[in-house]
Design a protein around this motif. Structure first.
Motif, PDB file in Angstrom:
ATOM      1  N   VAL A 148      31.214  -6.310 -21.362  1.00  9.13           N
ATOM      2  CA  VAL A 148      32.662  -6.501 -21.361  1.00  9.13           C
ATOM      3  C   VAL A 148      33.064  -6.932 -19.950  1.00  9.13           C
ATOM      4  O   VAL A 148      32.845  -6.203 -18.985  1.00  9.13           O
ATOM      5  CB  VAL A 148      33.406  -5.220 -21.792  1.00  9.13           C
ATOM      6  N   CYS A 149      33.604  -8.133 -19.839  1.00  6.67           N
ATOM      7  CA  CYS A 149      33.841  -8.744 -18.524  1.00  6.67           C
ATOM      8  C   CYS A 149      35.281  -8.633 -18.033  1.00  6.67           C
ATOM      9  O   CYS A 149      35.565  -8.989 -16.894  1.00  6.67           O
ATOM     10  CB  CYS A 149      33.450 -10.218 -18.572  1.00  6.67           C
ATOM     11  N   ASP A 150      36.190  -8.171 -18.871  1.00 11.00           N
ATOM     12  CA  ASP A 150      37.589  -8.064 -18.454  1.00 11.00           C
ATOM     13  C   ASP A 150      37.705  -7.140 -17.248  1.00 11.00           C
ATOM     14  O   ASP A 150      37.190  -6.024 -17.262  1.00 11.00           O
ATOM     15  CB  ASP A 150      38.448  -7.521 -19.606  1.00 11.00           C
ATOM     16  N   GLY A 151      38.348  -7.623 -16.200  1.00  9.82           N
ATOM     17  CA  GLY A 151      38.544  -6.805 -15.012  1.00  9.82           C
ATOM     18  C   GLY A 151      37.327  -6.747 -14.100  1.00  9.82           C
ATOM     19  O   GLY A 151      37.365  -6.144 -13.037  1.00  9.82           O
ATOM     20  N   ASN A 152      36.224  -7.356 -14.523  1.00  8.69           N
ATOM     21  CA  ASN A 152      34.999  -7.369 -13.713  1.00  8.69           C
ATOM     22  C   ASN A 152      35.079  -8.417 -12.609  1.00  8.69           C
ATOM     23  O   ASN A 152      35.654  -9.486 -12.818  1.00  8.69           O
ATOM     24  CB  ASN A 152      33.778  -7.746 -14.564  1.00  8.69           C
ATOM     25  N   THR A 153      34.436  -8.117 -11.498  1.00 10.65           N
ATOM     26  CA  THR A 153      34.130  -9.165 -10.529  1.00 10.65           C
ATOM     27  C   THR A 153      32.853  -9.836 -11.025  1.00 10.65           C
ATOM     28  O   THR A 153      32.173  -9.313 -11.922  1.00 10.65           O
ATOM     29  CB  THR A 153      33.870  -8.577  -9.127  1.00 10.65           C
ATOM     30  N   VAL A 154      32.509 -10.965 -10.426  1.00 12.42           N
ATOM     31  CA  VAL A 154      31.242 -11.628 -10.757  1.00 12.42           C
ATOM     32  C   VAL A 154      30.094 -10.648 -10.522  1.00 12.42           C
ATOM     33  O   VAL A 154      29.187 -10.527 -11.350  1.00 12.42           O
ATOM     34  CB  VAL A 154      31.062 -12.915  -9.911  1.00 12.42           C
ATOM     35  N   GLU A 155      30.160  -9.925  -9.417  1.00  6.68           N
ATOM     36  CA  GLU A 155      29.097  -8.968  -9.069  1.00  6.68           C
ATOM     37  C   GLU A 155      28.961  -7.870 -10.112  1.00  6.68           C
ATOM     38  O   GLU A 155      27.843  -7.457 -10.439  1.00  6.68           O
ATOM     39  CB  GLU A 155      29.356  -8.351  -7.690  1.00  6.68           C
ATOM     40  N   ASP A 156      30.092  -7.381 -10.637  1.00  8.59           N
ATOM     41  CA  ASP A 156      30.068  -6.348 -11.685  1.00  8.59           C
ATOM     42  C   ASP A 156      29.335  -6.861 -12.922  1.00  8.59           C
ATOM     43  O   ASP A 156      28.495  -6.163 -13.503  1.00  8.59           O
ATOM     44  CB  ASP A 156      31.487  -5.949 -12.124  1.00  8.59           C
ATOM     45  N   THR A 157      29.678  -8.073 -13.337  1.00 11.12           N
ATOM     46  CA  THR A 157      29.061  -8.650 -14.534  1.00 11.12           C
ATOM     47  C   THR A 157      27.567  -8.887 -14.310  1.00 11.12           C
ATOM     48  O   THR A 157      26.746  -8.575 -15.177  1.00 11.12           O
ATOM     49  CB  THR A 157      29.785  -9.952 -14.940  1.00 11.12           C
ATOM     50  N   VAL A 158      27.213  -9.428 -13.147  1.00  8.97           N
ATOM     51  CA  VAL A 158      25.802  -9.654 -12.831  1.00  8.97           C
ATOM     52  C   VAL A 158      25.032  -8.334 -12.859  1.00  8.97           C
ATOM     53  O   VAL A 158      23.942  -8.251 -13.437  1.00  8.97           O
ATOM     54  CB  VAL A 158      25.636 -10.358 -11.461  1.00  8.97           C
ATOM     55  N   ALA A 159      25.604  -7.296 -12.256  1.00 15.46           N
ATOM     56  CA  ALA A 159      24.941  -5.985 -12.229  1.00 15.46           C
ATOM     57  C   ALA A 159      24.693  -5.471 -13.642  1.00 15.46           C
ATOM     58  O   ALA A 159      23.632  -4.902 -13.938  1.00 15.46           O
ATOM     59  CB  ALA A 159      25.779  -4.991 -11.433  1.00 15.46           C
ATOM     60  N   GLU A 160      25.630  -5.700 -14.532  1.00 15.36           N
ATOM     61  CA  GLU A 160      25.495  -5.255 -15.924  1.00 15.36           C
ATOM     62  C   GLU A 160      24.415  -6.066 -16.652  1.00 15.36           C
ATOM     63  O   GLU A 160      23.616  -5.516 -17.404  1.00 15.36           O
ATOM     64  CB  GLU A 160      26.848  -5.379 -16.628  1.00 15.36           C
ATOM     65  N   ILE A 161      24.371  -7.363 -16.415  1.00 20.27           N
ATOM     66  CA  ILE A 161      23.323  -8.209 -17.004  1.00 20.27           C
ATOM     67  C   ILE A 161      21.954  -7.718 -16.541  1.00 20.27           C
ATOM     68  O   ILE A 161      21.035  -7.522 -17.345  1.00 20.27           O
ATOM     69  CB  ILE A 161      23.522  -9.698 -16.623  1.00 20.27           C
ATOM     70  N   VAL A 162      21.816  -7.489 -15.237  1.00 20.32           N
ATOM     71  CA  VAL A 162      20.546  -7.030 -14.660  1.00 20.32           C
ATOM     72  C   VAL A 162      20.154  -5.675 -15.263  1.00 20.32           C
ATOM     73  O   VAL A 162      18.992  -5.458 -15.625  1.00 20.32           O
ATOM     74  CB  VAL A 162      20.636  -6.961 -13.122  1.00 20.32           C
ATOM     75  N   ARG A 163      21.122  -4.771 -15.394  1.00 17.26           N
ATOM     76  CA  ARG A 163      20.855  -3.446 -15.963  1.00 17.26           C
ATOM     77  C   ARG A 163      20.318  -3.577 -17.401  1.00 17.26           C
ATOM     78  O   ARG A 163      19.345  -2.919 -17.759  1.00 17.26           O
ATOM     79  CB  ARG A 163      22.129  -2.592 -15.946  1.00 17.26           C
ATOM     80  N   ILE A 164      20.927  -4.452 -18.181  1.00 15.91           N
ATOM     81  CA  ILE A 164      20.482  -4.655 -19.567  1.00 15.91           C
ATOM     82  C   ILE A 164      19.059  -5.236 -19.601  1.00 15.91           C
ATOM     83  O   ILE A 164      18.217  -4.778 -20.371  1.00 15.91           O
ATOM     84  CB  ILE A 164      21.464  -5.588 -20.318  1.00 15.91           C
ATOM     85  N   VAL A 165      18.806  -6.220 -18.776  1.00 15.69           N
ATOM     86  CA  VAL A 165      17.503  -6.893 -18.769  1.00 15.69           C
ATOM     87  C   VAL A 165      16.393  -5.956 -18.272  1.00 15.69           C
ATOM     88  O   VAL A 165      15.314  -5.902 -18.844  1.00 15.69           O
ATOM     89  CB  VAL A 165      17.540  -8.173 -17.913  1.00 15.69           C
ATOM     90  N   GLU A 166      16.693  -5.219 -17.214  1.00 14.84           N
ATOM     91  CA  GLU A 166      15.680  -4.354 -16.628  1.00 14.84           C
ATOM     92  C   GLU A 166      15.614  -2.975 -17.273  1.00 14.84           C
ATOM     93  O   GLU A 166      14.638  -2.255 -17.076  1.00 14.84           O
ATOM     94  CB  GLU A 166      15.906  -4.229 -15.115  1.00 14.84           C
ATOM     95  N   GLY A 167      16.668  -2.656 -18.061  1.00 15.93           N
ATOM     96  CA  GLY A 167      16.774  -1.343 -18.687  1.00 15.93           C
ATOM     97  C   GLY A 167      15.713  -1.110 -19.669  1.00 15.93           C
ATOM     98  O   GLY A 167      15.044  -0.214 -19.929  1.00 15.93           O
TER      99      GLY A 167
END
Length: 167
Positions: A148-167
């Motif tokens: 969910v990207c609403d209210g996210n900075t680019v960095e927030d969204t990237v961190a979430e993508i990385v967490r999903i991929v590496e999780g």
């Protein structure tokens, strides 16, 4: 090194290209934008393609471009309309994990300001809101994970993508 791809889907303005480039750097992967592939194959800007050949042709050309993909260890940013082709989405799913970058309608509107030149496929007689409502369930259908990207900075969204991929 993990050879799996990360495929980003979502509405126009959701951050697929912007966040995809940065996520690729963090994940030590290549970055690939299917809109650029389509422009190269068709030798035309997306908006010109839509304006001169129509939406049906655009969808067919996009599907053909996606089906030609045979890459690994790459973050792939897709065009927003890729979800209209089940064949293209099934192919992408064989290539890696599909992450849906979700934005609310108002967020999308606030992020896309170059509507006439951006290459957003809105069917004849439809509004941007119609496009949003039509695509929403399709993104959800094909997603392995949602950010969910609403209210996210680019960095927030990237961190979430990385967490999903590496999780």
């Amino acid at each position: 090194m993990n050879r799996e791809n990360v495929i980003l889907i979502g509405m126009p303005g959701s951050g697929k290209s912007t966040c995809g480039v940065i996520a690729a750097k963090v994940l030590l992967k290549n970055f690939f934008d299917t809109d650029l592939l389509l422009q190269g194959l068709e030798r035309s800007r997306l908006q010109d393609l839509i304006d001169t050949k129509g939406t049906d042709y655009f969808y067919e050309a996009e599907e053909k471009a996606i089906l030609s993909l045979n890459i690994e260890a790459t973050v792939i940013a897709t065009g927003g309309s890729v979800i209209y082709s089940d064949k293209a989405m099934q192919h992408l799913r064989t290539l890696g994990k599909v992450i849906y970058l979700h934005t609310e309608y108002e967020t999308m509107l606030g992020r896309i300001n170059d509507l006439t030149t951006r290459g957003i496929v809105v069917k004849q007689g439809s509004t941007l809101r119609d496009m949003y409502d039509e695509r929403l369930p399709l993104y959800q259908k094909y997603a392995d994970a949602v950010v969910v990207c609403d209210g996210n900075t680019v960095e927030d969204t990237v961190a979430e993508i990385v967490r999903i991929v590496e999780g």
